[in-house]
Design a protein around this motif. Structure first.
Motif, PDB file in Angstrom:
ATOM      1  N   GLN A 174      -6.676  -4.934   7.535  1.00 44.64           N
ATOM      2  CA  GLN A 174      -6.837  -3.523   6.996  1.00 44.64           C
ATOM      3  C   GLN A 174      -5.254  -3.153   6.909  1.00 44.64           C
ATOM      4  O   GLN A 174      -4.305  -3.177   7.933  1.00 44.64           O
ATOM      5  CB  GLN A 174      -7.476  -2.599   8.080  1.00 44.64           C
ATOM      6  N   LEU A 175      -4.796  -2.677   5.876  1.00 46.06           N
ATOM      7  CA  LEU A 175      -3.379  -2.178   5.623  1.00 46.06           C
ATOM      8  C   LEU A 175      -3.339  -0.648   5.527  1.00 46.06           C
ATOM      9  O   LEU A 175      -4.458   0.117   5.102  1.00 46.06           O
ATOM     10  CB  LEU A 175      -3.173  -2.447   4.237  1.00 46.06           C
ATOM     11  N   HIS A 176      -2.373   0.009   6.035  1.00 43.39           N
ATOM     12  CA  HIS A 176      -1.959   1.199   6.159  1.00 43.39           C
ATOM     13  C   HIS A 176      -0.881   1.575   5.168  1.00 43.39           C
ATOM     14  O   HIS A 176       0.057   0.843   4.954  1.00 43.39           O
ATOM     15  CB  HIS A 176      -1.988   1.617   7.656  1.00 43.39           C
ATOM     16  N   PRO A 177      -0.719   3.036   4.901  1.00 41.24           N
ATOM     17  CA  PRO A 177       0.336   3.503   4.080  1.00 41.24           C
ATOM     18  C   PRO A 177       1.722   3.002   4.466  1.00 41.24           C
ATOM     19  O   PRO A 177       2.177   2.957   5.820  1.00 41.24           O
ATOM     20  CB  PRO A 177       0.343   4.950   4.063  1.00 41.24           C
ATOM     21  N   GLY A 178       2.597   2.412   3.555  1.00 34.83           N
ATOM     22  CA  GLY A 178       3.819   1.868   3.713  1.00 34.83           C
ATOM     23  C   GLY A 178       3.760   0.232   4.223  1.00 34.83           C
ATOM     24  O   GLY A 178       5.043   0.012   4.522  1.00 34.83           O
ATOM     25  N   GLU A 179       2.827  -0.251   4.241  1.00 34.14           N
ATOM     26  CA  GLU A 179       2.601  -1.383   4.897  1.00 34.14           C
ATOM     27  C   GLU A 179       2.384  -2.459   3.784  1.00 34.14           C
ATOM     28  O   GLU A 179       1.838  -2.167   2.558  1.00 34.14           O
ATOM     29  CB  GLU A 179       1.378  -1.611   5.893  1.00 34.14           C
ATOM     30  N   GLN A 180       3.032  -3.715   4.046  1.00 33.69           N
ATOM     31  CA  GLN A 180       2.880  -4.771   3.063  1.00 33.69           C
ATOM     32  C   GLN A 180       2.402  -6.041   3.710  1.00 33.69           C
ATOM     33  O   GLN A 180       2.714  -6.392   4.655  1.00 33.69           O
ATOM     34  CB  GLN A 180       3.980  -5.046   2.253  1.00 33.69           C
ATOM     35  N   LEU A 216       0.970  -1.187  -0.101  1.00 34.25           N
ATOM     36  CA  LEU A 216       0.024   0.198   0.029  1.00 34.25           C
ATOM     37  C   LEU A 216       0.767   1.316  -0.048  1.00 34.25           C
ATOM     38  O   LEU A 216       1.893   1.354   0.929  1.00 34.25           O
ATOM     39  CB  LEU A 216      -0.917  -0.110   1.179  1.00 34.25           C
ATOM     40  N   VAL A 217       0.520   2.095  -1.027  1.00 31.44           N
ATOM     41  CA  VAL A 217       1.416   3.318  -1.030  1.00 31.44           C
ATOM     42  C   VAL A 217       0.728   4.723  -0.453  1.00 31.44           C
ATOM     43  O   VAL A 217       1.156   5.228   0.594  1.00 31.44           O
ATOM     44  CB  VAL A 217       1.412   3.863  -2.626  1.00 31.44           C
ATOM     45  N   THR A 218      -0.827   4.614  -0.628  1.00 32.05           N
ATOM     46  CA  THR A 218      -1.328   5.770  -0.041  1.00 32.05           C
ATOM     47  C   THR A 218      -2.830   5.082   0.245  1.00 32.05           C
ATOM     48  O   THR A 218      -3.206   4.066  -0.243  1.00 32.05           O
ATOM     49  CB  THR A 218      -1.741   7.003  -1.051  1.00 32.05           C
ATOM     50  N   GLY A 219      -3.543   5.957   0.936  1.00 25.50           N
ATOM     51  CA  GLY A 219      -5.044   5.323   1.335  1.00 25.50           C
ATOM     52  C   GLY A 219      -5.153   4.170   2.397  1.00 25.50           C
ATOM     53  O   GLY A 219      -4.178   4.297   3.376  1.00 25.50           O
ATOM     54  N   SER A 220      -6.098   3.585   2.229  1.00 21.29           N
ATOM     55  CA  SER A 220      -6.217   2.370   3.177  1.00 21.29           C
ATOM     56  C   SER A 220      -7.016   1.386   2.255  1.00 21.29           C
ATOM     57  O   SER A 220      -7.951   1.613   1.421  1.00 21.29           O
ATOM     58  CB  SER A 220      -7.246   2.558   4.370  1.00 21.29           C
ATOM     59  N   ASP A 239       9.826  -0.355   2.262  1.00 21.27           N
ATOM     60  CA  ASP A 239      10.185   0.775   1.393  1.00 21.27           C
ATOM     61  C   ASP A 239       9.261   0.401   0.044  1.00 21.27           C
ATOM     62  O   ASP A 239       9.495  -0.397  -0.615  1.00 21.27           O
ATOM     63  CB  ASP A 239      11.705   0.656   1.093  1.00 21.27           C
ATOM     64  N   VAL A 240       8.163   1.337  -0.139  1.00 23.03           N
ATOM     65  CA  VAL A 240       7.277   0.763  -1.075  1.00 23.03           C
ATOM     66  C   VAL A 240       7.747   1.125  -2.407  1.00 23.03           C
ATOM     67  O   VAL A 240       7.537   0.446  -3.588  1.00 23.03           O
ATOM     68  CB  VAL A 240       6.092   1.628  -1.080  1.00 23.03           C
ATOM     69  N   SER A 241       8.828   1.701  -2.670  1.00 28.62           N
ATOM     70  CA  SER A 241       9.412   2.031  -3.881  1.00 28.62           C
ATOM     71  C   SER A 241      10.047   0.711  -4.639  1.00 28.62           C
ATOM     72  O   SER A 241      10.154   0.670  -5.816  1.00 28.62           O
ATOM     73  CB  SER A 241      10.469   3.320  -3.785  1.00 28.62           C
ATOM     74  N   LEU A 242      10.564  -0.182  -3.788  1.00 29.11           N
ATOM     75  CA  LEU A 242      11.075  -1.487  -4.113  1.00 29.11           C
ATOM     76  C   LEU A 242       9.898  -2.182  -5.001  1.00 29.11           C
ATOM     77  O   LEU A 242      10.605  -2.998  -5.569  1.00 29.11           O
ATOM     78  CB  LEU A 242      11.633  -2.201  -2.986  1.00 29.11           C
ATOM     79  N   TYR A 243       8.869  -2.141  -4.698  1.00 26.79           N
ATOM     80  CA  TYR A 243       7.876  -2.835  -5.335  1.00 26.79           C
ATOM     81  C   TYR A 243       6.783  -2.299  -6.213  1.00 26.79           C
ATOM     82  O   TYR A 243       6.071  -2.858  -6.912  1.00 26.79           O
ATOM     83  CB  TYR A 243       6.866  -3.361  -3.959  1.00 26.79           C
TER      84      TYR A 243
END
Length: 387
Positions: free
Chosen positions: A285-291, A268-272, A305-309
């Motif tokens: 439930q996921l939050h920004p920055g979580e995988q 997840l990059v933004t939102g929920s 690090d969301v940029s990796l994905y």
């Protein structure tokens, strides 16, 4: 050759594209003592930076080796974590000077050039171009449309399906549902009827209606895609994969559900978003920055690090302590390869960022240096060996 720019010649030497005549001119430049300041400036530009050492007894050799490889990586559009501890800037200058001494020796200079040319020739058969914008659109009536790769993106409108530049697809009759599919070595984008944008990675498919009617906006994904979902509180957006459903109102996230990855990864990059597993896994439930990694019947959640994905949608392979096996699966899909994974150690980790527009030979050469492995290649079949 008097007007040849030395920096351009040195770049060609690093990239192994220099001709014999250009090499001779570059060699003469390094042989002349009156060019000392220019030589120092040139080498410092290419080889200075933060680097490390592995043993006090091999300080100089380690620095030279690492700095030289840093220069090559910069030319390849790559970066990866240094293998040694940091050294100061003046030691970087000293290393550049050491390299200068080596390059000033005519015999060694030509010998190294010949050796690199021979090494590069081993990858000559690997000059496979990277993937491109390729996809097909299959309508619910069975008609299959080959999409124009130069257009890059299709848009589902109220009255038709068209490319982003306005050109209309030759769909002859009204259709209710379509499937966008990319082959190995292909990618494509689509803007859905609600304004949601989707980037579809190689060997993937996305099924969706031409118009979202009803209480939700449901699509089905196989493979990998990045979603920028348009907010609509009264009509949730749901992504169905073989093992889970992801429900959102409006957010940016990435889903990887390739069969050969053995798990479904939602980043997840933004939102929920809410995740519902098809098995016994409890809703999440996921939050920004979580995988969330769905493996068998359980979700494993971590900050990442969301940029990796998500880097793939911006044209990059990006790895951080990524097992070589996983790296090669990504490379294989993008270059349409078959890889023999027999005997590859899980201990081989890759730290790198490599542009996806490079030819295969460049990517494999980089991975050989980083992973300390050797590739044996026959046509599109690759076997990995230790150095």
């Amino acid at each position: 050759m008097e007007n040849i720019h030395i920096e351009e010649l040195f770049r060609k030497y690093i990239e192994q594209t220099i001709t014999e005549q250009e090499l001779s001119h570059l060699h003469d430049f390094f042989q002349r003592k009156e060019n000392q300041e220019e030589q120092d400036a040139l080498l410092i530009t290419y080889f200075s930076g933060e680097h490390t050492i592995s043993s006090p007894l091999d300080v100089k050799a380690g620095i030279v080796k690492d700095l030289a490889w840093q220069g090559i990586r910069e030319q390849l559009g790559m970066t990866h974590a240094p293998k040694y501890r940091k050294i100061s800037w003046w030691k970087g200058v000293a290393a550049a000077a050491s390299i200068l001494l080596v390059l000033s020796c005519g015999f060694y200079f030509y010998k190294e050039f010949a050796r690199k040319r021979q090494s590069a020739s081993q990858f000559a058969s690997l000059d496979i171009p990277p993937g491109t914008n390729r996809a097909t659109l299959t309508a619910s009536n069975g008609m299959v449309y080959q999409l124009n790769g130069a257009k890059e993106e299709i848009v589902v409108g109220k009255e038709n399906i068209h490319y982003k530049d306005g050109d209309i697809l030759p769909v002859k009759e009204s259709i209710v549902k379509v499937t966008l599919s990319t082959p190995r070595g292909g990618q494509y984008r689509v803007t859905l009827s609600d304004g949601t944008r989707v980037w579809l990675n190689a060997a993937s498919s996305l099924s969706y209606p031409t118009v979202f009617n009803g209480k939700d906006r449901s699509v089905t994904l196989n493979g990998e895609a990045y979603f920028e979902v348009t907010h609509n509180a009264s009509q949730p957006f749901i992504v169905h994969t073989p093992d889970q459903a992801v429900t959102v109102l409006g957010t940016d996230f990435n889903i990887n559900c390739y069969k050969d990855e053995n798990s479904t990864v939602t980043t997840l990059v933004t939102g929920s978003v809410r995740l519902d597993g098809k098995g016994d896994a409890a809703p999440l439930q996921l939050h920004p920055g979580e995988q969330a990694v769905l493996d068998e019947a359980n979700f494993d959640v971590a900050m990442v690090d969301v940029s990796l994905y998500t880097a793939w949608k911006d044209g990059e392979f990006r790895f951080k302590a990524t097992p070589l096996v996983e790296v090669l699966r990504q490379v294989a899909r993008w270059y349409d390869l078959k890889v023999d994974y027999t005997g590859i150690s899980e201990d081989i980790k890759i730290h790198a960022s490599i542009r996806r527009d490079k030819k295969l030979s460049t990517v494999l050469h980089a991975l050989e240096k980083i992973g300390d492995v050797k590739f044996e290649v026959k046509e599109r079949n690759i076997r990995v060996m230790h150095q």
